[in-house]
Design a protein around this motif. Structure first.
Motif, PDB file in Angstrom:
ATOM      1  N   PHE A   1     -13.869  -0.969  -7.124  1.00 44.37           N
ATOM      2  CA  PHE A   1     -14.503  -0.608  -5.855  1.00 44.37           C
ATOM      3  C   PHE A   1     -14.507  -1.792  -4.887  1.00 44.37           C
ATOM      4  O   PHE A   1     -14.075  -1.685  -3.737  1.00 44.37           O
TER       5      PHE A   1
ATOM      6  N   SER B   1     -10.901  -2.889  -3.847  1.00 43.31           N
ATOM      7  CA  SER B   1     -10.283  -1.905  -2.958  1.00 43.31           C
ATOM      8  C   SER B   1     -10.894  -1.971  -1.562  1.00 43.31           C
ATOM      9  O   SER B   1     -10.178  -1.966  -0.554  1.00 43.31           O
ATOM     10  N   THR B   2     -12.230  -2.015  -1.515  1.00 44.25           N
ATOM     11  CA  THR B   2     -12.882  -2.050  -0.206  1.00 44.25           C
ATOM     12  C   THR B   2     -12.428  -3.279   0.573  1.00 44.25           C
ATOM     13  O   THR B   2     -12.017  -3.175   1.736  1.00 44.25           O
TER      14      THR B   2
ATOM     15  N   VAL C   1      -8.542  -3.104   1.493  1.00 47.24           N
ATOM     16  CA  VAL C   1      -8.189  -2.063   2.475  1.00 47.24           C
ATOM     17  C   VAL C   1      -8.773  -2.380   3.844  1.00 47.24           C
ATOM     18  O   VAL C   1      -8.071  -2.314   4.858  1.00 47.24           O
ATOM     19  N   LEU C   2     -10.057  -2.748   3.879  1.00 49.34           N
ATOM     20  CA  LEU C   2     -10.649  -3.042   5.190  1.00 49.34           C
ATOM     21  C   LEU C   2      -9.960  -4.247   5.820  1.00 49.34           C
ATOM     22  O   LEU C   2      -9.692  -4.260   7.020  1.00 49.34           O
TER      23      LEU C   2
ATOM     24  N   VAL D   1      -6.665  -3.032   7.215  1.00 47.68           N
ATOM     25  CA  VAL D   1      -6.852  -2.189   8.393  1.00 47.68           C
ATOM     26  C   VAL D   1      -7.200  -3.043   9.616  1.00 47.68           C
ATOM     27  O   VAL D   1      -6.665  -2.837  10.707  1.00 47.68           O
TER      28      VAL D   1
ATOM     29  N   PHE E   1      -4.099  -5.011  10.687  1.00 50.32           N
ATOM     30  CA  PHE E   1      -3.116  -4.131  11.323  1.00 50.32           C
ATOM     31  C   PHE E   1      -3.561  -3.739  12.733  1.00 50.32           C
ATOM     32  O   PHE E   1      -2.761  -3.757  13.672  1.00 50.32           O
ATOM     33  N   SER E   2      -4.855  -3.425  12.867  1.00 48.89           N
ATOM     34  CA  SER E   2      -5.362  -3.042  14.188  1.00 48.89           C
ATOM     35  C   SER E   2      -5.263  -4.205  15.171  1.00 48.89           C
ATOM     36  O   SER E   2      -4.894  -4.012  16.339  1.00 48.89           O
TER      37      SER E   2
ATOM     38  N   LEU F   1      -1.821  -4.411  16.367  1.00 50.49           N
ATOM     39  CA  LEU F   1      -1.516  -3.414  17.397  1.00 50.49           C
ATOM     40  C   LEU F   1      -2.100  -3.819  18.740  1.00 50.49           C
ATOM     41  O   LEU F   1      -1.475  -3.625  19.798  1.00 50.49           O
TER      42      LEU F   1
ATOM     43  N   VAL G   1     -13.753   4.376   0.753  1.00 49.54           N
ATOM     44  CA  VAL G   1     -12.955   3.326   1.378  1.00 49.54           C
ATOM     45  C   VAL G   1     -12.161   3.893   2.558  1.00 49.54           C
ATOM     46  O   VAL G   1     -12.107   3.299   3.639  1.00 49.54           O
TER      47      VAL G   1
ATOM     48  N   ALA H   1     -12.284   2.810   6.396  1.00 49.23           N
ATOM     49  CA  ALA H   1     -11.035   2.311   6.973  1.00 49.23           C
ATOM     50  C   ALA H   1     -10.649   3.130   8.206  1.00 49.23           C
ATOM     51  O   ALA H   1     -10.226   2.580   9.227  1.00 49.23           O
TER      52      ALA H   1
ATOM     53  N   LEU I   1     -12.997   2.270  11.114  1.00 55.52           N
ATOM     54  CA  LEU I   1     -12.637   0.956  11.669  1.00 55.52           C
ATOM     55  C   LEU I   1     -11.347   1.022  12.484  1.00 55.52           C
ATOM     56  O   LEU I   1     -11.265   0.475  13.591  1.00 55.52           O
ATOM     57  N   THR I   2     -10.362   1.704  11.922  1.00 55.01           N
ATOM     58  CA  THR I   2      -9.073   1.790  12.598  1.00 55.01           C
ATOM     59  C   THR I   2      -9.219   2.394  13.993  1.00 55.01           C
ATOM     60  O   THR I   2      -8.724   1.849  14.982  1.00 55.01           O
TER      61      THR I   2
ATOM     62  N   SER J   1       0.127   2.165  19.884  1.00 54.44           N
ATOM     63  CA  SER J   1      -0.537   2.536  18.639  1.00 54.44           C
ATOM     64  C   SER J   1       0.155   3.735  18.001  1.00 54.44           C
ATOM     65  O   SER J   1       0.217   3.844  16.777  1.00 54.44           O
TER      66      SER J   1
ATOM     67  N   ARG K   1       3.431   4.403  17.977  1.00 56.72           N
ATOM     68  CA  ARG K   1       4.583   3.875  17.250  1.00 56.72           C
ATOM     69  C   ARG K   1       4.110   3.050  16.062  1.00 56.72           C
ATOM     70  O   ARG K   1       4.595   3.186  14.949  1.00 56.72           O
ATOM     71  N   GLY K   2       3.121   2.185  16.322  1.00 65.59           N
ATOM     72  CA  GLY K   2       2.634   1.276  15.288  1.00 65.59           C
ATOM     73  C   GLY K   2       2.114   2.013  14.073  1.00 65.59           C
ATOM     74  O   GLY K   2       2.442   1.673  12.945  1.00 65.59           O
ATOM     75  N   PHE K   3       1.315   3.052  14.309  1.00 67.66           N
ATOM     76  CA  PHE K   3       0.721   3.740  13.165  1.00 67.66           C
ATOM     77  C   PHE K   3       1.742   4.532  12.378  1.00 67.66           C
ATOM     78  O   PHE K   3       1.598   4.707  11.182  1.00 67.66           O
TER      79      PHE K   3
ATOM     80  N   GLY L   1       3.131   1.948  10.208  1.00 67.41           N
ATOM     81  CA  GLY L   1       2.119   1.597   9.218  1.00 67.41           C
ATOM     82  C   GLY L   1       1.986   2.668   8.162  1.00 67.41           C
ATOM     83  O   GLY L   1       1.782   2.391   6.976  1.00 67.41           O
TER      84      GLY L   1
ATOM     85  N   LEU M   1       3.822   2.235  -0.363  1.00 69.91           N
ATOM     86  CA  LEU M   1       2.913   1.599  -1.314  1.00 69.91           C
ATOM     87  C   LEU M   1       2.345   2.631  -2.275  1.00 69.91           C
ATOM     88  O   LEU M   1       2.195   2.398  -3.480  1.00 69.91           O
TER      89      LEU M   1
ATOM     90  N   PHE N   1      -2.499   6.616   7.710  1.00 66.95           N
ATOM     91  CA  PHE N   1      -2.378   5.198   7.356  1.00 66.95           C
ATOM     92  C   PHE N   1      -3.584   4.735   6.536  1.00 66.95           C
ATOM     93  O   PHE N   1      -3.438   4.144   5.464  1.00 66.95           O
ATOM     94  N   ALA N   2      -4.776   5.045   7.025  1.00 65.43           N
ATOM     95  CA  ALA N   2      -5.990   4.600   6.330  1.00 65.43           C
ATOM     96  C   ALA N   2      -6.117   5.275   4.969  1.00 65.43           C
ATOM     97  O   ALA N   2      -6.441   4.629   3.961  1.00 65.43           O
TER      98      ALA N   2
ATOM     99  N   THR O   1      -3.401   3.873   2.444  1.00 70.04           N
ATOM    100  CA  THR O   1      -3.650   2.495   2.044  1.00 70.04           C
ATOM    101  C   THR O   1      -4.801   2.464   1.043  1.00 70.04           C
ATOM    102  O   THR O   1      -4.738   1.770   0.026  1.00 70.04           O
ATOM    103  N   SER O   2      -5.843   3.240   1.323  1.00 71.23           N
ATOM    104  CA  SER O   2      -6.989   3.277   0.413  1.00 71.23           C
ATOM    105  C   SER O   2      -6.587   3.806  -0.955  1.00 71.23           C
ATOM    106  O   SER O   2      -6.874   3.186  -1.989  1.00 71.23           O
TER     107      SER O   2
ATOM    108  N   THR P   1      -4.312   1.422  -2.919  1.00 73.72           N
ATOM    109  CA  THR P   1      -5.009   0.240  -3.423  1.00 73.72           C
ATOM    110  C   THR P   1      -5.883   0.586  -4.620  1.00 73.72           C
ATOM    111  O   THR P   1      -5.885  -0.131  -5.634  1.00 73.72           O
TER     112      THR P   1
END
Lengths: 74, 379
Positions: free
Chosen positions: A12, A15-16, A19-20, A23, A26-27, A30, B148, B152, B155-156, B168, B170-172, B175, B182, B255-256, B259-260, B263
């Protein structure tokens, strides 16, 4: 009945965090790209945006590769 | 029946199971990318297949959990493993036909546990290990992936709100392809290993390998290839449910979510938790649906999936137990089980041909779909 809560907690937490982190990086990347295009339209060269984007995306790749390395090195 | 012949049959059956697993799970890795148009279906599936193969070579922890843990290898025979596998394959085919992303892994465990329990007694099943390495992760992992992914996604969206839409967008998409890649690797590290574990277990029960051995290289290679082939050749049907059925997916969410899920799976594989990639992927997709908007999940579809999950262990267990009992009767039993299984597989395949779902259709339907995907599930 023995359950390995430590291992589950590790999954947990790791991963948290990972991933965060990805993210956010990546943001930010962008946003760097956006800043670069904004600057170019305004007549600037947008170098700072390019650098931010480059560093962020490279950091993303590094995180992923390091994770894979950890699994393989197991 | 000659022991070595039986081992060969079990190995082939295990690889067939691996193939159906790939068939089932293309969706996990690629559904969101296909749904948002980030990848064309054929490219997506080919990429996923190759990365499955790569993932299969990364780790052997999960294989060891299966070959050296959940059942007592001294008390079972190749015939029992065979019965368990048949149980798993039958359940996989049925859920594939109705378009339900149920867990291949739990089908496998159900089948194996059922067959062992009925043929060799309850004490041949290591229930503590089953709880620790299978049941608890089965509940925890999708929840973790969901939480998660929720964070994510939130936040994104928050962080890229003021980015240029063209950038964004194109980017996403890029991503998302990266995170789908993955996910495919993660899938190889967990699912391909289950087949390796089963084959290794068979070789141990037949006395070819010593107890506690890891999978030999040819086992790793053939399991990797089988799952990659299955991924490449199948999966359109379930892609529909996952791509649009559960929640409406946008590229940042995809994407989010991916990735979650990727992982969580990799971290779990590393610790030998044999979890269901299907469940984790679904958890991630649902979490990302909630992260974007509060009513972002179609709970009806999610509930039906949860029901199928609940049924998976016992249903595959019962079929596995019956098949294991029959196969344990000797040559005649093994032949009978094989014939029954093949007949049923052919019948299901013929039924599915009546309304074939091909890549082109998936794209059409996803684009046109505004209603939740319907599931024709009786259970």
């Amino acid at each position: 009945m023995k359950v390995d809560w430590m291992a589950l907690g590790a999954v947990f937490a790791v991963s948290t965090g990972v991933v965060l982190g990805l993210v956010v990086l990546f943001s930010v990347g962008l946003r760097g790209m956006s800043a670069r295009e904004d600057a170019r339209e305004g007549g600037g060269n947008g170098v700072s945006g390019t650098v931010v984007a480059g560093v962020s995306f490279a950091a993303c790749a590094a995180v992923v590769l390091f994770g894979l390395y950890l699994v393989v090195a197991g | 029946m000659d022991a070595s012949l039986l081992v060969i049959i079990v190995v082939i059956t295990a690889l067939a199971f691996d193939f159906t697993n790939g068939f089932h799970d293309t969706a996990n890795a690629m559904a969101t990318s296909i749904a948002t148009g980030a990848l064309r279906p054929r490219t997506a599936v080919a990429l996923s297949a190759v990365l499955n193969l790569v993932g299969a070579f990364l780790s052997v922890e999960v294989a060891k959990t299966i070959s050296g843990g959940i059942v007592d290898d001294a008390k079972i025979t190749p015939a029992i493993v065979f019965g368990g596998l048949i149980g798993a394959i039958m359940w996989n085919l049925v859920t594939w036909y109705v378009g339900l992303p149920s867990s291949s892994s739990h089908a496998l465990f159900g089948g194996l546990i059922g067959a062992t329990w009925v043929s060799s007694g309850a004490d041949a099943v290591h229930f503590t290990k089953v709880v620790d390495k299978v049941l608890v992760p089965a509940i925890a992992a999708p929840l973790v992936a969901g939480i998660v992914a929720l964070l994510a996604t939130f936040l994104t969206y928050r962080l890229t709100r003021r980015a240029r839409p063209s950038v964004s967008d194109r980017g996403f998409k890029v991503g998302q392809v990266a995170s789908a890649a993955l996910m495919s690797v993660a899938h190889g590290t967990n699912d391909a290993q289950k087949t390796m574990g089963i084959i290794t277990l068979t070789l141990i029960t037949a006395g070819t390998l010593s107890p506690g051995s890891g999978p030999p290289t040819w086992v790793i290679l053939s399991a990797g290839i089988a799952i990659a082939l299955g991924t490449y050749l199948g999966g359109w049907r379930i892609t529909q449910t996952l791509g649009k059925g559960l929640t409406t997916i946008e590229a940042p969410q995809g994407f989010a979510a991916q990735t979650s899920a990727a992982t969580v799976i990799m971290a779990s594989s590393h610790l030998g938790f044999a979890l269901s990639t299907t469940h984790v992927a679904s958890g991630g997709i649902m979490g990302s649906g909630l992260g974007r908007q509060r009513d972002g999940v179609r709970w009806g579809v999610a509930g039906r999936m949860a029901m199928a999950w609940l049924f998976t262990l016992p249903a595959a267990g019962i079929v596995g137990a019956l098949a294991g009992l029959l196969a344990g009767q000797g040559t005649f039993g093994v032949v009978l089980v094989s014939v029954l299984a093949i007949t049923m597989a052919v019948v299901i395949w013929l039924l599915s041909r009546r309304e074939p779902v091909r890549p082109e259709h998936v794209v059409d339907e996803i684009a046109a779909q505004s209603e939740p995907h319907k599931l024709d599930v009786a259970a």
